[in-house]
Design an enzyme around this catalytic site. Structure first.
Site, short mmCIF file in Angstrom:
data_model
loop_
_atom_site.label_atom_id
_atom_site.label_comp_id
_atom_site.label_asym_id
_atom_site.label_seq_id
_atom_site.Cartn_x
_atom_site.Cartn_y
_atom_site.Cartn_z
N ARG A 239 34.28 43.51 34.34
CA ARG A 239 33.41 43.89 35.46
C ARG A 239 32.50 45.05 35.12
NH1 ARG A 239 38.19 42.08 37.42
NH2 ARG A 239 39.11 44.16 37.45
N GLU B 173 50.49 49.11 31.57
CA GLU B 173 51.77 49.30 32.24
C GLU B 173 52.87 48.54 31.49
OE1 GLU B 173 51.60 48.29 36.32
OE2 GLU B 173 53.60 49.08 36.75
P1 AMP Z 1 43.27 51.59 34.05
O1 AMP Z 1 43.24 51.47 32.56
O2 AMP Z 1 44.64 51.64 34.62
O3 AMP Z 1 42.41 52.74 34.55
O4 AMP Z 1 42.68 50.26 34.65
C1 AMP Z 1 41.33 50.08 34.73
C2 AMP Z 1 40.94 48.65 34.48
O5 AMP Z 1 41.78 47.73 35.16
C3 AMP Z 1 39.54 48.43 34.98
O6 AMP Z 1 38.84 47.68 34.01
C4 AMP Z 1 39.71 47.69 36.29
O7 AMP Z 1 38.81 46.63 36.36
C5 AMP Z 1 41.13 47.18 36.29
N1 AMP Z 1 41.93 47.58 37.47
C6 AMP Z 1 43.04 48.35 37.45
N2 AMP Z 1 43.59 48.49 38.66
C7 AMP Z 1 42.77 47.82 39.51
C8 AMP Z 1 42.78 47.59 40.92
N3 AMP Z 1 43.73 48.10 41.73
N4 AMP Z 1 41.79 46.86 41.45
C9 AMP Z 1 40.81 46.34 40.66
N5 AMP Z 1 40.77 46.51 39.33
C10 AMP Z 1 41.72 47.24 38.75
#
Ligand code: AMP
Length: 186
Positions: free
Chosen positions: A73, A110
């Site tokens: 995205r 995770e």
């Molecule tokens: P992180 O590495 O945990 O910051 O996750 C970020 C990535 O995961 C981004 O590319 C987001 O598109 C996706 N992502 C993680 N959590 C969500 C959520 N609750 N809603 C939508 N996209 C998420």
């Protein structure tokens, strides 16, 4: 550079209008996750335009050389932002997708790990880069993007996301002295 983060603030009316086009989807893609679905925002011409304009505003005249968008995205917002700021777009992709020689960074999810890759010749040395994604959650993805851009000998001028899930404290994994702009915070 911290003034950039301050000037990235948007007014309450715009924030409310953008937030109205983000759909909460419980338990996707796994139980307990509240997914922030930005497809309604993409589908609405005014919301999309306002979102891209708000992301671009703090970076006008900031001397950026490229936008790096994170799969998938981050490609959508990143490419629109590159067009708005009249700079090129570089995709940071999941492992194995790019055809030519790549550099990559492993990062923890995770459960398990992932790898973000860019073409080794995607950025010129010293290029000032803005990294773009839709959502900042735990911060691992954006931190990997930072490391990857630096490994290509480019300078990370900042990052821009549409949504920050502040309760997950992902911002703590981003260097405090590099601007990180979020339009909506939850
Ligand atoms: P992180 O590495 O945990 O910051 O996750 C970020 C990535 O995961 C981004 O590319 C987001 O598109 C996706 N992502 C993680 N959590 C969500 C959520 N609750 N809603 C939508 N996209 C998420």
């Amino acid at each position: 550079m911290s003034e950039v983060a301050v000037s990235a603030e948007i007014d309450d009316a715009l924030r409310a209008r953008l937030a109205a086009h983000v759909r909460d989807v419980p338990n996707f893609p796994s139980p307990g996750v509240l997914f922030k679905d930005i497809t309604p925002l993409l589908a609405d011409a005014r919301a999309l335009r306002d979102c891209v304009d708000a992301l671009a505003a703090p970076w006008r005249g900031a001397g950026l050389d490229a936008i790096c968008g994170i799969e998938a995205r981050g490609f959508i917002f990143g490419a629109a932002l590159a067009r708005a700021l009249d700079v090129g777009f570089v995709p940071l992709r999941k492992a194995g997708k790019l055809p030519a020689a790549t550099r990559g960074v492993e990062y923890l999810l995770e459960y398990g790990s992932a790898r973000l890759e860019a073409h080794a010749d995607a950025l010129t040395s010293g290029a000032r880069v803005l990294i773009v994604d839709d959502v900042l959650a735990t911060g691992g993805t954006l931190a990997a993007g930072f490391e990857l851009v630096q490994s290509l000998d480019a300078e990370v001028a900042g990052a821009a996301v549409v949504i920050e899930l502040a309760f997950l404290a992902g911002r703590a994994r981003w260097p405090a002295d590099v601007p990180l702009q979020a339009l909506l915070r939850y």
